[in-house]
Write a protein that holds these residues in place. Structure first.
Motif, PDB file in Angstrom:
ATOM      1  N   VAL A   7      -1.636   1.634   0.587  1.00  0.00           N
ATOM      2  CA  VAL A   7      -1.366   0.351   1.227  1.00  0.00           C
ATOM      3  C   VAL A   7      -1.234  -0.687   0.120  1.00  0.00           C
ATOM      4  N   SER A  10       0.141  -7.878  -0.616  1.00  0.00           N
ATOM      5  CA  SER A  10       0.552  -8.992  -1.470  1.00  0.00           C
ATOM      6  C   SER A  10       0.577 -10.270  -0.642  1.00  0.00           C
ATOM      7  N   LYS A  12       2.032 -13.518   1.010  1.00  0.00           N
ATOM      8  CA  LYS A  12       3.352 -13.848   1.545  1.00  0.00           C
ATOM      9  C   LYS A  12       4.062 -14.775   0.562  1.00  0.00           C
ATOM     10  N   GLU A  56       0.208   7.713  10.707  1.00  0.00           N
ATOM     11  CA  GLU A  56       1.026   6.527  10.452  1.00  0.00           C
ATOM     12  C   GLU A  56       0.523   5.337  11.259  1.00  0.00           C
ATOM     13  N   ARG A  60      -1.151   1.943   9.605  1.00  0.00           N
ATOM     14  CA  ARG A  60      -0.573   0.615   9.843  1.00  0.00           C
ATOM     15  C   ARG A  60      -1.586  -0.323  10.504  1.00  0.00           C
ATOM     16  N   SER A  68      -5.878  -6.228   5.036  1.00  0.00           N
ATOM     17  CA  SER A  68      -5.143  -7.431   4.668  1.00  0.00           C
ATOM     18  C   SER A  68      -5.442  -8.544   5.661  1.00  0.00           C
ATOM     19  N   ASP A  74       1.158  -9.828   3.233  1.00  0.00           N
ATOM     20  CA  ASP A  74       2.011  -8.766   3.760  1.00  0.00           C
ATOM     21  C   ASP A  74       1.414  -7.437   3.310  1.00  0.00           C
ATOM     22  N   ALA A  75       1.530  -6.419   4.154  1.00  0.00           N
ATOM     23  CA  ALA A  75       1.043  -5.087   3.800  1.00  0.00           C
ATOM     24  C   ALA A  75       2.165  -4.081   4.008  1.00  0.00           C
ATOM     25  N   ARG A  76       2.331  -3.209   3.017  1.00  0.00           N
ATOM     26  CA  ARG A  76       3.334  -2.144   3.084  1.00  0.00           C
ATOM     27  C   ARG A  76       2.603  -0.811   2.951  1.00  0.00           C
ATOM     28  N   VAL A  77       2.926   0.136   3.812  1.00  0.00           N
ATOM     29  CA  VAL A  77       2.237   1.425   3.853  1.00  0.00           C
ATOM     30  C   VAL A  77       3.187   2.527   3.395  1.00  0.00           C
ATOM     31  N   GLU A  78       2.697   3.386   2.502  1.00  0.00           N
ATOM     32  CA  GLU A  78       3.414   4.599   2.098  1.00  0.00           C
ATOM     33  C   GLU A  78       2.550   5.795   2.441  1.00  0.00           C
TER      34      GLU A  78
END
Length: 88
Positions: A7, A10, A12, A56, A60, A68, A74-78
């Motif tokens: 995760v 960052s 915004k 998933e 999320r 976060s 903002d959060a981005r999931v891989e």
């Protein structure tokens, strides 16, 4: 199945990043004058086990509620499937 979850969190773009500005000034003082727009964030890694769709959804949910602050970040999931390890 086990999955490696990353995760990335960052601030915004509209939120001031004083830590990023400090890093930017520091690298400039070291002679790296071509660096700009530094933003500092965080990376959270974990292993989740289950069906991919459920993993998933869980990742999320965790990213948006626990890992976060959705007002400021903002959060981005891989998600990456872990290879099966042979038992010894």
């Amino acid at each position: 199945m086990k999955y490696q979850v990353r995760v990335f969190v960052s601030l915004k773009p509209s939120i001031l990043d004083p830590q990023g500005r400090t890093v930017e000034r520091a690298v400039s003082h070291l002679g790296h004058d071509n660096v700009s727009g530094v933003r500092v964030g965080k990376l959270i890694e974990m292993v989740l086990e289950g069906e991919r769709a459920a993993v998933e959804a869980q990742a999320r949910e965790l990213a948006g509620t626990v890992l976060s602050n959705p007002v400021m970040e903002d959060a981005r999931v891989e998600i990456e499937e872990l290879a099966l390890q042979a038992s010894v």
